[in-house]
Motif scaffolding. Structure first.
Motif, PDB file in Angstrom:
ATOM      1  N   ASN A  63      -0.200  -7.385   7.305  1.00  0.00           N
ATOM      2  CA  ASN A  63      -0.905  -6.761   6.190  1.00  0.00           C
ATOM      3  C   ASN A  63      -0.493  -7.456   4.902  1.00  0.00           C
ATOM      4  O   ASN A  63       0.690  -7.709   4.679  1.00  0.00           O
ATOM      5  CB  ASN A  63      -0.567  -5.268   6.088  1.00  0.00           C
ATOM      6  CG  ASN A  63      -1.046  -4.488   7.286  1.00  0.00           C
ATOM      7  OD1 ASN A  63      -2.210  -4.552   7.643  1.00  0.00           O
ATOM      8  ND2 ASN A  63      -0.140  -3.773   7.923  1.00  0.00           N
ATOM      9  N   LEU A  64      -1.471  -7.763   4.075  1.00  0.00           N
ATOM     10  CA  LEU A  64      -1.221  -8.483   2.828  1.00  0.00           C
ATOM     11  C   LEU A  64      -2.028  -7.842   1.710  1.00  0.00           C
ATOM     12  O   LEU A  64      -3.257  -7.795   1.773  1.00  0.00           O
ATOM     13  CB  LEU A  64      -1.621  -9.954   2.991  1.00  0.00           C
ATOM     14  CG  LEU A  64      -1.470 -10.854   1.775  1.00  0.00           C
ATOM     15  CD1 LEU A  64      -0.007 -10.971   1.359  1.00  0.00           C
ATOM     16  CD2 LEU A  64      -2.057 -12.235   2.073  1.00  0.00           C
ATOM     17  N   SER A  65      -1.333  -7.319   0.713  1.00  0.00           N
ATOM     18  CA  SER A  65      -2.000  -6.730  -0.449  1.00  0.00           C
ATOM     19  C   SER A  65      -2.171  -7.796  -1.520  1.00  0.00           C
ATOM     20  O   SER A  65      -1.201  -8.440  -1.914  1.00  0.00           O
ATOM     21  CB  SER A  65      -1.180  -5.565  -1.011  1.00  0.00           C
ATOM     22  OG  SER A  65      -1.136  -4.507  -0.088  1.00  0.00           O
ATOM     23  N   LEU A  66      -3.403  -7.984  -1.959  1.00  0.00           N
ATOM     24  CA  LEU A  66      -3.704  -9.011  -2.962  1.00  0.00           C
ATOM     25  C   LEU A  66      -4.290  -8.379  -4.220  1.00  0.00           C
ATOM     26  O   LEU A  66      -5.130  -7.482  -4.141  1.00  0.00           O
ATOM     27  CB  LEU A  66      -4.718 -10.018  -2.416  1.00  0.00           C
ATOM     28  CG  LEU A  66      -4.281 -10.881  -1.236  1.00  0.00           C
ATOM     29  CD1 LEU A  66      -5.431 -11.742  -0.758  1.00  0.00           C
ATOM     30  CD2 LEU A  66      -3.082 -11.731  -1.611  1.00  0.00           C
ATOM     31  N   TYR A  67      -3.839  -8.884  -5.375  1.00  0.00           N
ATOM     32  CA  TYR A  67      -4.494  -8.529  -6.628  1.00  0.00           C
ATOM     33  C   TYR A  67      -5.920  -9.059  -6.574  1.00  0.00           C
ATOM     34  O   TYR A  67      -6.194 -10.072  -5.917  1.00  0.00           O
ATOM     35  CB  TYR A  67      -3.777  -9.144  -7.826  1.00  0.00           C
ATOM     36  CG  TYR A  67      -2.411  -8.580  -8.105  1.00  0.00           C
ATOM     37  CD1 TYR A  67      -2.241  -7.232  -8.402  1.00  0.00           C
ATOM     38  CD2 TYR A  67      -1.289  -9.395  -8.089  1.00  0.00           C
ATOM     39  CE1 TYR A  67      -0.990  -6.722  -8.673  1.00  0.00           C
ATOM     40  CE2 TYR A  67      -0.031  -8.889  -8.355  1.00  0.00           C
ATOM     41  CZ  TYR A  67       0.113  -7.541  -8.649  1.00  0.00           C
ATOM     42  OH  TYR A  67       1.349  -7.036  -8.914  1.00  0.00           O
ATOM     43  N   ASP A  68      -6.824  -8.411  -7.270  1.00  0.00           N
ATOM     44  CA  ASP A  68      -8.215  -8.852  -7.269  1.00  0.00           C
ATOM     45  C   ASP A  68      -8.334 -10.295  -7.748  1.00  0.00           C
ATOM     46  O   ASP A  68      -9.141 -11.061  -7.234  1.00  0.00           O
ATOM     47  CB  ASP A  68      -9.072  -7.928  -8.140  1.00  0.00           C
ATOM     48  CG  ASP A  68     -10.538  -8.224  -7.974  1.00  0.00           C
ATOM     49  OD1 ASP A  68     -11.035  -8.191  -6.834  1.00  0.00           O
ATOM     50  OD2 ASP A  68     -11.194  -8.509  -8.999  1.00  0.00           O
ATOM     51  N   GLU A  69      -7.506 -10.696  -8.704  1.00  0.00           N
ATOM     52  CA  GLU A  69      -7.554 -12.071  -9.223  1.00  0.00           C
ATOM     53  C   GLU A  69      -7.168 -13.087  -8.147  1.00  0.00           C
ATOM     54  O   GLU A  69      -7.717 -14.187  -8.106  1.00  0.00           O
ATOM     55  CB  GLU A  69      -6.633 -12.214 -10.449  1.00  0.00           C
ATOM     56  CG  GLU A  69      -7.107 -11.455 -11.671  1.00  0.00           C
ATOM     57  CD  GLU A  69      -6.843  -9.949 -11.639  1.00  0.00           C
ATOM     58  OE1 GLU A  69      -7.317  -9.254 -12.553  1.00  0.00           O
ATOM     59  OE2 GLU A  69      -6.163  -9.461 -10.705  1.00  0.00           O
ATOM     60  N   GLU A  70      -6.230 -12.729  -7.282  1.00  0.00           N
ATOM     61  CA  GLU A  70      -5.835 -13.624  -6.184  1.00  0.00           C
ATOM     62  C   GLU A  70      -6.967 -13.723  -5.163  1.00  0.00           C
ATOM     63  O   GLU A  70      -7.282 -14.809  -4.683  1.00  0.00           O
ATOM     64  CB  GLU A  70      -4.556 -13.123  -5.514  1.00  0.00           C
ATOM     65  CG  GLU A  70      -3.981 -14.072  -4.488  1.00  0.00           C
ATOM     66  CD  GLU A  70      -3.352 -15.320  -5.090  1.00  0.00           C
ATOM     67  OE1 GLU A  70      -3.627 -16.423  -4.565  1.00  0.00           O
ATOM     68  OE2 GLU A  70      -2.590 -15.208  -6.059  1.00  0.00           O
ATOM     69  N   GLN A  71      -7.574 -12.592  -4.839  1.00  0.00           N
ATOM     70  CA  GLN A  71      -8.734 -12.615  -3.945  1.00  0.00           C
ATOM     71  C   GLN A  71      -9.822 -13.510  -4.509  1.00  0.00           C
ATOM     72  O   GLN A  71     -10.435 -14.293  -3.795  1.00  0.00           O
ATOM     73  CB  GLN A  71      -9.341 -11.201  -3.785  1.00  0.00           C
ATOM     74  CG  GLN A  71      -8.689 -10.327  -2.808  1.00  0.00           C
ATOM     75  CD  GLN A  71      -9.552  -9.098  -2.533  1.00  0.00           C
ATOM     76  OE1 GLN A  71      -9.668  -8.764  -1.378  1.00  0.00           O
ATOM     77  NE2 GLN A  71     -10.130  -8.434  -3.491  1.00  0.00           N
ATOM     78  N   SER A 119      -9.931  -1.955  -4.726  1.00  0.00           N
ATOM     79  CA  SER A 119      -9.364  -0.627  -4.838  1.00  0.00           C
ATOM     80  C   SER A 119      -8.735  -0.500  -6.213  1.00  0.00           C
ATOM     81  O   SER A 119      -8.036  -1.398  -6.673  1.00  0.00           O
ATOM     82  CB  SER A 119      -8.303  -0.428  -3.749  1.00  0.00           C
ATOM     83  OG  SER A 119      -7.702   0.833  -3.873  1.00  0.00           O
ATOM     84  N   ALA A 120      -9.002   0.611  -6.870  1.00  0.00           N
ATOM     85  CA  ALA A 120      -8.443   0.856  -8.204  1.00  0.00           C
ATOM     86  C   ALA A 120      -8.019   2.310  -8.304  1.00  0.00           C
ATOM     87  O   ALA A 120      -8.566   3.178  -7.622  1.00  0.00           O
ATOM     88  CB  ALA A 120      -9.468   0.520  -9.280  1.00  0.00           C
ATOM     89  N   LYS A 121      -7.023   2.577  -9.152  1.00  0.00           N
ATOM     90  CA  LYS A 121      -6.555   3.937  -9.381  1.00  0.00           C
ATOM     91  C   LYS A 121      -6.476   4.187 -10.884  1.00  0.00           C
ATOM     92  O   LYS A 121      -6.145   3.276 -11.657  1.00  0.00           O
ATOM     93  CB  LYS A 121      -5.151   4.132  -8.802  1.00  0.00           C
ATOM     94  CG  LYS A 121      -5.074   4.156  -7.315  1.00  0.00           C
ATOM     95  CD  LYS A 121      -3.681   4.568  -6.890  1.00  0.00           C
ATOM     96  CE  LYS A 121      -3.105   3.566  -5.935  1.00  0.00           C
ATOM     97  NZ  LYS A 121      -1.753   3.855  -5.551  1.00  0.00           N
ATOM     98  N   ASN A 122      -6.742   5.414 -11.264  1.00  0.00           N
ATOM     99  CA  ASN A 122      -6.615   5.817 -12.652  1.00  0.00           C
ATOM    100  C   ASN A 122      -5.172   5.618 -13.112  1.00  0.00           C
ATOM    101  O   ASN A 122      -4.240   5.962 -12.404  1.00  0.00           O
ATOM    102  CB  ASN A 122      -7.024   7.293 -12.788  1.00  0.00           C
ATOM    103  CG  ASN A 122      -7.015   7.758 -14.229  1.00  0.00           C
ATOM    104  OD1 ASN A 122      -7.011   6.961 -15.153  1.00  0.00           O
ATOM    105  ND2 ASN A 122      -7.014   9.069 -14.408  1.00  0.00           N
ATOM    106  N   GLY A 123      -5.005   5.050 -14.277  1.00  0.00           N
ATOM    107  CA  GLY A 123      -3.672   4.873 -14.842  1.00  0.00           C
ATOM    108  C   GLY A 123      -2.986   3.582 -14.448  1.00  0.00           C
ATOM    109  O   GLY A 123      -1.884   3.306 -14.894  1.00  0.00           O
ATOM    110  N   GLU A 124      -3.617   2.802 -13.577  1.00  0.00           N
ATOM    111  CA  GLU A 124      -3.025   1.519 -13.199  1.00  0.00           C
ATOM    112  C   GLU A 124      -3.833   0.400 -13.820  1.00  0.00           C
ATOM    113  O   GLU A 124      -5.056   0.446 -13.835  1.00  0.00           O
ATOM    114  CB  GLU A 124      -2.995   1.354 -11.678  1.00  0.00           C
ATOM    115  CG  GLU A 124      -1.969   2.232 -11.028  1.00  0.00           C
ATOM    116  CD  GLU A 124      -1.556   1.716  -9.660  1.00  0.00           C
ATOM    117  OE1 GLU A 124      -1.948   0.602  -9.275  1.00  0.00           O
ATOM    118  OE2 GLU A 124      -0.828   2.442  -8.982  1.00  0.00           O
ATOM    119  N   GLY A 125      -3.168  -0.599 -14.307  1.00  0.00           N
ATOM    120  CA  GLY A 125      -3.837  -1.717 -14.956  1.00  0.00           C
ATOM    121  C   GLY A 125      -4.111  -2.881 -14.029  1.00  0.00           C
ATOM    122  O   GLY A 125      -4.207  -4.015 -14.479  1.00  0.00           O
TER     123      GLY A 125
END
Length: 142
Positions: A63-71, A119-125
């Protein structure tokens, strides 16, 4: 009073880790995990006690979590119209620099993206998507 001995010394952590996929170091990540297992279970005989054991199939997970910019950086390297899941299988190289200077290298073989999402969450940048990768096997370093 007993003394607690710090026999492991400084431990390897996040700041000592590099993941390289398709020839580039992945910097836009904040989480990964991988493991492998072989199914095993007891064979029960008369009397309800194990008389042996069986071994099933091998399975590796990554499993690998990527920032949208990396994707997006990976996506931008692909020809127009291609998706992450269209990328041919590749090896991911994970390296850990131990405090004593030794480099441990694990190789995750035949990795493939199964898809792409956001995926995005309220309060996270930041936007992060956790990819459940398809892989064939892991070569563990030592």
């Amino acid at each position: 009073m007993p003394t607690i001995k710090n026999y492991l010394g400084k431990l390897t952590g996040w700041n000592n880790t590099t993941i390289n996929i398709m020839g580039r170091d992945v910097v836009g990540t904040e989480e990964f995990d991988y493991d492998d297992t072989t199914a095993k279970e007891n064979a029960i005989g008369a009397g309800g006690m194990p008389i042996g054991w069986t071994e099933g199939n091998y399975e590796a997970k990554f499993n690998l979590s990527l920032y949208d910019e990396e994707q997006q950086a990976i996506q931008s390297a692909l020809p127009y119209g291609k998706r992450l899941q269209d990328i041919a299988p590749f090896d991911a190289v994970v390296q850990y620099a131990r405090p004593d200077g030794k480099i441990i290298t694990d190789i995750l073989h035949n990795c493939q993206f199964k898809g792409r999402g956001k995926s995005a969450k309220n309060g996270e940048g930041k936007m992060i998507f956790k990819h459940e990768m398809l892989i064939s096997h892991i070569t563990w370093g030592n």
